[in-house]
Every structure is written in C-alpha cells, then in structure tokens.
Scaffold this motif. Structure first.
Motif, PDB file in Angstrom:
ATOM      1  N   ILE B 100       0.436  -0.955   0.372  1.00 35.18           N
ATOM      2  CA  ILE B 100      -0.093  -0.153   0.167  1.00 35.18           C
ATOM      3  C   ILE B 100       0.716   1.047   0.263  1.00 35.18           C
ATOM      4  O   ILE B 100       0.272   1.682  -0.705  1.00 35.18           O
ATOM      5  CB  ILE B 100      -0.498   0.250   1.412  1.00 35.18           C
ATOM      6  N   ARG B 101       2.258   1.272   1.084  1.00 39.15           N
ATOM      7  CA  ARG B 101       2.557   1.834   0.899  1.00 39.15           C
ATOM      8  C   ARG B 101       3.571   2.383  -0.379  1.00 39.15           C
ATOM      9  O   ARG B 101       3.575   3.515  -0.967  1.00 39.15           O
ATOM     10  CB  ARG B 101       4.460   2.324   1.439  1.00 39.15           C
ATOM     11  N   THR B 102       3.592   1.934  -0.769  1.00 42.56           N
ATOM     12  CA  THR B 102       5.027   1.589  -2.195  1.00 42.56           C
ATOM     13  C   THR B 102       3.904   1.681  -3.457  1.00 42.56           C
ATOM     14  O   THR B 102       3.338   3.087  -4.325  1.00 42.56           O
ATOM     15  CB  THR B 102       4.973  -0.146  -2.668  1.00 42.56           C
ATOM     16  N   GLY B 107       2.074   7.284  -7.319  1.00 44.37           N
ATOM     17  CA  GLY B 107       1.345   7.750  -7.749  1.00 44.37           C
ATOM     18  C   GLY B 107      -0.071   6.699  -8.060  1.00 44.37           C
ATOM     19  O   GLY B 107      -1.294   6.992  -8.526  1.00 44.37           O
ATOM     20  N   ALA B 108      -0.286   5.405  -7.220  1.00 42.55           N
ATOM     21  CA  ALA B 108      -1.129   4.691  -7.673  1.00 42.55           C
ATOM     22  C   ALA B 108      -1.635   3.622  -6.793  1.00 42.55           C
ATOM     23  O   ALA B 108      -1.789   2.890  -6.783  1.00 42.55           O
ATOM     24  CB  ALA B 108      -0.144   3.235  -8.800  1.00 42.55           C
ATOM     25  N   ALA B 109      -2.416   4.932  -6.415  1.00 39.63           N
ATOM     26  CA  ALA B 109      -3.176   4.143  -4.690  1.00 39.63           C
ATOM     27  C   ALA B 109      -4.296   3.680  -5.348  1.00 39.63           C
ATOM     28  O   ALA B 109      -4.836   3.245  -6.087  1.00 39.63           O
ATOM     29  CB  ALA B 109      -3.477   5.163  -3.883  1.00 39.63           C
ATOM     30  N   PRO B 110      -4.504   2.242  -4.992  1.00 36.72           N
ATOM     31  CA  PRO B 110      -5.742   1.052  -4.616  1.00 36.72           C
ATOM     32  C   PRO B 110      -7.263   2.482  -4.558  1.00 36.72           C
ATOM     33  O   PRO B 110      -7.185   3.223  -4.262  1.00 36.72           O
ATOM     34  CB  PRO B 110      -5.538   0.387  -3.610  1.00 36.72           C
ATOM     35  N   ASP B 111      -7.959   1.952  -5.246  1.00 33.29           N
ATOM     36  CA  ASP B 111      -8.972   2.229  -4.833  1.00 33.29           C
ATOM     37  C   ASP B 111      -9.983   2.738  -4.000  1.00 33.29           C
ATOM     38  O   ASP B 111     -10.220   4.012  -3.296  1.00 33.29           O
ATOM     39  CB  ASP B 111     -10.714   1.688  -6.585  1.00 33.29           C
ATOM     40  N   ILE B 112      -9.332   1.462  -3.256  1.00 37.10           N
ATOM     41  CA  ILE B 112      -9.799   0.837  -1.850  1.00 37.10           C
ATOM     42  C   ILE B 112      -9.047  -0.096  -1.051  1.00 37.10           C
ATOM     43  O   ILE B 112      -8.769  -1.082  -1.922  1.00 37.10           O
ATOM     44  CB  ILE B 112     -11.049   0.490  -1.600  1.00 37.10           C
TER      45      ILE B 112
END
Lengths: 277, 435
Positions: B100-102, B107-112
């Motif tokens: 999640i941190r990576t 800039g590729a945050a998960p949707d949820i």
C-alpha cells in the motif's frame, strides 16, 4: 596403533556424516510430519507425531490456495528468468573476460556491487518503472526483474570461470575458421557449462523463493506465484500453520527434483566455483 | 541423456511461458467476463461498469473472509452493471502495508484499501493521495457509527478514512488454573496480579504469555494496558516523555519474570500455544481470538475463560479498556466523480448494521458500527462489549498511537529491556530515538 587410529578416524567420519545428515534432514522431516498434524496437535507439542495423519491439509493447500496454478506460474517465471539471466550473464562475462577496453574493471566492479544493494530499497523505483511500462500484474514483470536482479551474482560467478578458460582453445577454433558467434556458442558456452549451471542454480533458487516483488508487482489470482500461495494460510492475527506447512512441502518438491536431476553439475559447479570465483 | 532432458525442459518452459504470457490477459479477461455475465445481465455495456480494485486482507483463512467476501459479492450483485469491486487477495499483513505504501507513494493508490495505522493515513492524506470522505461520513451514515469514532479519526479537521473494525482487547484469565493455584478472585490491580503470578509460578504454570518477535503483539498489548494504568486516558497525548511510559516499562520488566523461558524471540504461535494448551494462565488479545480458543484450545479452556478490563496501579486508572480502531477503510483520490460515488456506495453498503452484525457474529470481531449488542450470539464477545461500554475510559493500543518507526522499534527495545541489556530509561530512549 594403526588399527586404533583407523577405527577412531572411521568413527569420527561416520559420526560427522550422520550428524550432518540429521542436521540437514531433520527440518525437512519435521516439516513433513507437522504438515500431517492438526493445529491443536501442533500447538500442544510441535515435535509430536500426528495421531491421525491429516492429508486434508494437502487438499486444503491445493484447493484453497490454488497452488497448482501458482506452481505453474513459478515454474515459468523461474525458467525464463534463469534462461535470460544466464544468457546475458554469459555474454557480459565473455566481454569482460576476453576483451580489453577502458573501464572494464570499473564495469565489473559496478556489476558486482549490485550484490550488496538491498532489494527492498528498490521497491519504489521498480514499481514505478513497471507501472509506467504497463507491466504491473503481469508475470513478464517478474521474469524481467528476476533476470535483472540476478545479474551481479551470475556475472561474478561466470566471469571467474571464463577467466580460467584457456584462450588457446578459442585461438585454435579461430584458426579453424570459427567466427565470433561460433566460438561463443560452440566453444565457450559448452566448456564453461559448470559455471553456468552454478550461476543458474543460484538464479533459479532466487526466482523460486522470491516473495517481496512477487507480491508487489502482481495482484490477480492468475499471476500469483508459489511463495504467495504459501502465505495464503497466514493473516493478520491467525495462521493455519499445518496447511501452510503442507504448502511449503509442495513448494520445495520442484527444487528437490531439480537438484536430483542436475546434482552432478551443481556439485561440481559449486565446488569448482568456490576456488575460481 | 541429461542434456536431452535439460534441452527438453528449456524448450517446454520457453514454449509454455510464452503461451502463459499470451494467455494471461486472456484468462483474466475470461474470468472478469464470467463474473460480469453472472452479475450484469442487464448491463447495456461493460463500459458503464465502474470497477474498484481493493487489495484486501480479509481473505483466505481470516475469520472475516467468508462473510466479508459474501458482502462484496452482495454489493456486486446489487450494483450489477453499475459498480464492481474486485478483490485482490493479500494475506501477509506486513507486506500488505509495504504494498500500500509503495502504491501510494508512486501515485498508484488502490481505489479502496484498509489500514491499521492512523500515522500512515496522516502521511497519505497530507500528501493529497486520499479521497476526502468528510461530506460522506458527515451525512446519513454518521448515525451508524459508535461514539466519537468519526470525529476521532479526523485528520486536520477532515475525514480521509472511515473507522471500521475495532480492536477491543480484554485480559483473559484461565479460571481453572487460577483456582488450582488458590486464586479465587480475578486480579483487579497490579499488586493482585503479582500475587497471582507468584502462586501460579509456584504451581509450575507460566503466569503470563509474552513475546518479542515480529511486532511483539501480545506483549505490546500488555504494555498498552500498563501505560493506561500508569498514565490514564491522556498518556499518549503527552508523548513518550510522560513518566507513564517509563513506569509501564518497569511493569513489563517484572512481567517477563512471570512468563515462559522462550518468551524472548517468541512469536504469536508460541504465545498462543502456551495459552491454548493451559501451560500459561493469563493472556491478552483481541476479541477475534475467541473463535480460535474455542476450536484450537484444550477441552474446556473456552468455558474456563474469564475476561477483565485493565488493572489499576496504586489504586488508579483501573477498569480501562484497550479499544482502538483496528482497521480504517480509505480510498485513493479519485478524479472521476462516478468512481467517487462508487466508493461511497461500497462504504455505505458495508456499514449496514445488519451486515456488520453478521460479520461480528461470524468472526468474533467487533466494529465501529453501532450494532445491537443483544444480538451478539457469543457470550464472551457480548461480555467484552458490556465491559468496554462500562469502562471509565478507553485507550488505544501502543502500536496504533505512536509513529510507525516507534512501533517498529518496540520489539527490539523490549527484548533488550527484558534481557537486561538496557534499563527502563534506556528503553524509553530507544523509543524516543526512533521518533
């Protein structure tokens, strides 16, 4: 006196052989025995024998974690990455060993220094690169990455073998009309096979056992590898230890089969590599 | 012969892998299509379906996996043709955090996603990577949440994360072992605890269970209770300079003289093994462990359990409960308003009280959603709810209340403390140095 010495030597020899055999085999035997227990039996006494062997743990490992697909993925990733790695390492090592050019040793030192870089420190750049080229959640990202991250060690090993390979053989081939590629593929590669197998062994094991990048770069069930499958049975607060051990037993089988098939080359490669590196 | 085998294997591997490379997306596509066919008969076009990717830890053998999976399926069916949540299974929690941190930092945050660390969420929110949920959580759904959990989870006055699962942590006593040692009343203070520990030790039972491996989870919970007893409700707001942390370290030092010899270096399996098999009498963990005690503990253990809130120190701060948000839901910042709506719809769906009650009953976990406590089927779980509601104050656990670096430094500092390598003052210095 000689008989006593001989007897003592024989005793010591067998003692050491048996000691190291137990030392090596015990964890494997323990793993297999534990994989046939219930979690309650495991918690009660980790070294006990299962009352009733729980083969269900193996069924769980295959059915719940979809290990079959993961093994298939790991096999293809490991073989391709190893093949690419060894080919590139052989070519680079050949150039570094045979051609004299400015900065040759610096390039070799830079390659070798790669061994010392902790891979976890490169998670962000690698993730960014594979994200930009659209290879996230693809086994090809792992194939490329593993082939690349294994290069420092492979070049280090293979160059040692190539340095000790007599130039005269190549020169004789040259006199006989063998071209550059012919010399490389027909003379150099076959005669440095031991070094290549040594490097390939390390590379294959790296690919097979790697978890951090496999977890980082893949997401869908179709692209998971065996190391992720093993961890299927762990979660935030609880772990189904016995099913996880069953998965580990399944995961180490290909390594053991591979070793049995190529043990001659691996042993000779490791022993000769130890003095040539 | 071996050459042939090698050559054949290489050729097969190359062929197979190139096929798998080609087939990969095809297979994924097929899977997705199958799902869509099953759930989106009415969908006019697949383009209209908003897909939310959700790296999820409540999968595999997790106690919440079955019902939460059903909940996601239910959402996909209810919003078939409009929204679809695709779960990405993550079972290793440490690597889940790394992933999640990576993802977020690149800039590729998960949707949820979920997180157990408010400190991490603050970082993500301050870097502008999270979706602002203030309006959503301030709307109709606000009444679904317990107490001040929504207000407490604000970052700079805004909600970037939705509190969901709670870590409600009782102290668990094995009444049978205590009775055998002549202890008839459950300790309510540390003085009474030491008396009970002496009696248990004399009987050959490990009084408490401790660990220093991984994140030293159960010992970290003991430390959290010690901090609560020494510092009261406000201990964390005063920082590590507060004497409560030092006094709590002294308690931990003593606590490790009343535990198993394998405590240093032990992980959760060792701790659980001792308590589940009645080798140890007193244990601290969250309500989620009750199910495992029932199924994996020795016969009768579950029925012999007595739960208690925190102990008092010098007559003060007794009855506290370690009760903190264990899992926040958050969403990557969305530019597409339709995707924002999809996220809100999903969050609304999973906070439905009936669904959460089913999740609580199936898993033993407790949530930040206000459910009808009388409908909790498990009596021990209901006891935890009742005790926590009666507690004079709640405190979060240490790991959730300090920066990640301090939480990471805790296990090694604790190990050094109990091995005698450092003093309690040195323990605090090590934690402060990590800040």
């Amino acid at each position: 006196m000689n008989t006593v010495k001989k007897g003592l030597f024989g005793f010591l020899k067998w003692f050491l052989i048996i000691f190291f055999a137990i030392y090596t085999l015990f964890p494997l035997v323990w793993l297999f025995v534990t994989s046939l227990k219930t979690n309650a039996e495991y918690f009660a006494n980790p070294f006990s024998i299962p009352a009733i062997p729980q083969f269900q743990n193996y069924i769980n490992a295959f059915s719940q974690a979809n290990l079959g697909r993961m093994i298939f993925n790991s096999v293809t990733v490991a073989f391709i990455a190893t093949f690419v790695n060894i080919m590139v390492a052989a070519m680079a090592s050949y150039a570094l060993s045979r051609f004299k050019f400015k900065g040759r040793e610096v390039i070799f030192a830079l390659f070798s220094a790669g061994v010392m870089v902790p891979l976890n420190a490169l998670m962000v750049p690698y993730f960014t690169i594979f994200s930009k080229v659209g290879l996230l959640d693809s086994l090809n990202s792992l194939r490329i990455l593993y082939a690349a991250i294994g290069l420092p060690l492979s070049i280090f090993i293979v160059r040692g073998f190539m340095d000790s390979f007599p130039r005269e053989i190549e020169e004789a081939a040259y006199v006989d009309g063998c071209g550059f590629f012919g010399r490389f593929f027909k003379i150099v590669l076959p005669l440095t096979k031991t070094g290549l197998v040594t490097a390939a062994t390390f590379q294959f094991l790296t690919c097979w056992n790697e978890f951090v990048y496999a977890n980082l770069l893949t997401s869908s069930p179709e692209t998971k590898t065996i190391q992720i499958g093993i961890r299927y049975f762990t979660n935030q607060f609880t772990t189904d230890y016995v099913s996880m051990y069953a998965a580990i037993v399944i995961a180490i089988i290909p390594s053991i089969v591979g070793y049995m098939l190529f043990q001659e080359q691996i042993i000779s490669g490791l022993t000769s590599g130890a003095v040539k590196g | 012969m071996k050459k042939r085998i090698l050559a054949m294997m290489a050729v097969i591997a190359l062929g197979v892998s190139s096929l798998s490379g080609c087939g990969n997306s095809g297979e994924k596509e097929a899977t997705t299509t199958d799902t869509k066919e099953a759930t989106t008969d009415e969908a006019a076009s697949t383009d209209e379906v908003i897909t939310l990717n959700f790296p999820c830890i409540w999968v595999g053998t997790d106690s919440k996996a079955a019902v939460f999976g059903k909940m996601v399926e239910g959402f996909n069916q209810e919003f078939a043709g409009k929204y679809q949540v695709v779960i990405e299974e993550q079972t290793d929690y440490d690597f889940y955090r790394d992933k999640i941190r990576t993802s977020i930092s690149t800039g590729a945050a998960p949707d949820i996603f979920t997180s157990d660390s408010m400190e991490d969420l603050k970082l993500y929110a301050e870097s502008g990577k999270l979706m602002d949920l203030t309006e959503f959580l301030g709307g109709d759904v606000a009444s679904r949440f317990t107490g001040t959990t929504i207000e407490d989870s604000k970052i700079n006055g805004a909600n970037f994360a939705m509190p969901y699962e709670m870590a409600v942590v009782p102290i668990m006593f094995n009444k049978k072992l205590l009775n055998d040692a002549g202890i008839t009343a459950i300790p309510t203070s540390y003085d009474e605890l030491w008396t009970a520990c002496d009696a248990l030790k004399a009987k050959g039972v490990f009084p408490t269970t401790q660990m220093t491996n991984d994140n030293a989870w159960t010992s970290m919970l003991w430390y959290s209770y010690a901090v609560a007893a020494c510092g009261g409700a406000d201990a964390y707001s005063k920082g590590l300079e507060d004497p409560a942390f030092l006094q709590a370290a002294e308690i931990m030092q003593k606590m490790f003289t009343y535990t198993s010899s394998d405590a240093v270096g032990a992980d959760a399996s060792v701790v659980n093994g001792h308590f589940f098999n009645e080798r140890a009498a007193i244990y601290v963990n969250g309500s989620w462990i009750l199910g495992r005690i029932k199924t994996e503990g020795v016969e009768g253990l579950y029925d012999n359990l007595e739960l208690s809130p925190g102990l008092s120190k010098d007559g003060q701060n007794g009855g506290a409960y370690v009760n903190a948000v264990q899992a926040y839901f958050a969403a990557g910042k969305q530019d597409d308003p339709k995707k924002q709506e999809a996220v809100k719809a999903f969050f609304e769906y999973i906070t439905n009280q009936d669904r959460v009650l089913e999740l609580a009953n199936s898993s033993g976990s407790l949530f930040a959603i206000d459910i009808d406590a009388t409908k909790i089927e498990n009596t021990l779980q209901a006891t935890i709810v009742a005790q926590s509601q009666a507690a004079p104050f709640m405190v979060p656990y240490f790991q959730a209340s300090v920066p990640t670096a301090v939480a990471n430094a805790f296990p090694s500092a604790l190990e050094a403390l109990v091995l005698g390598d450092i003093t309690p003052e040195g323990f605090i210095e090590q934690l402060q140095a990590a800040q």
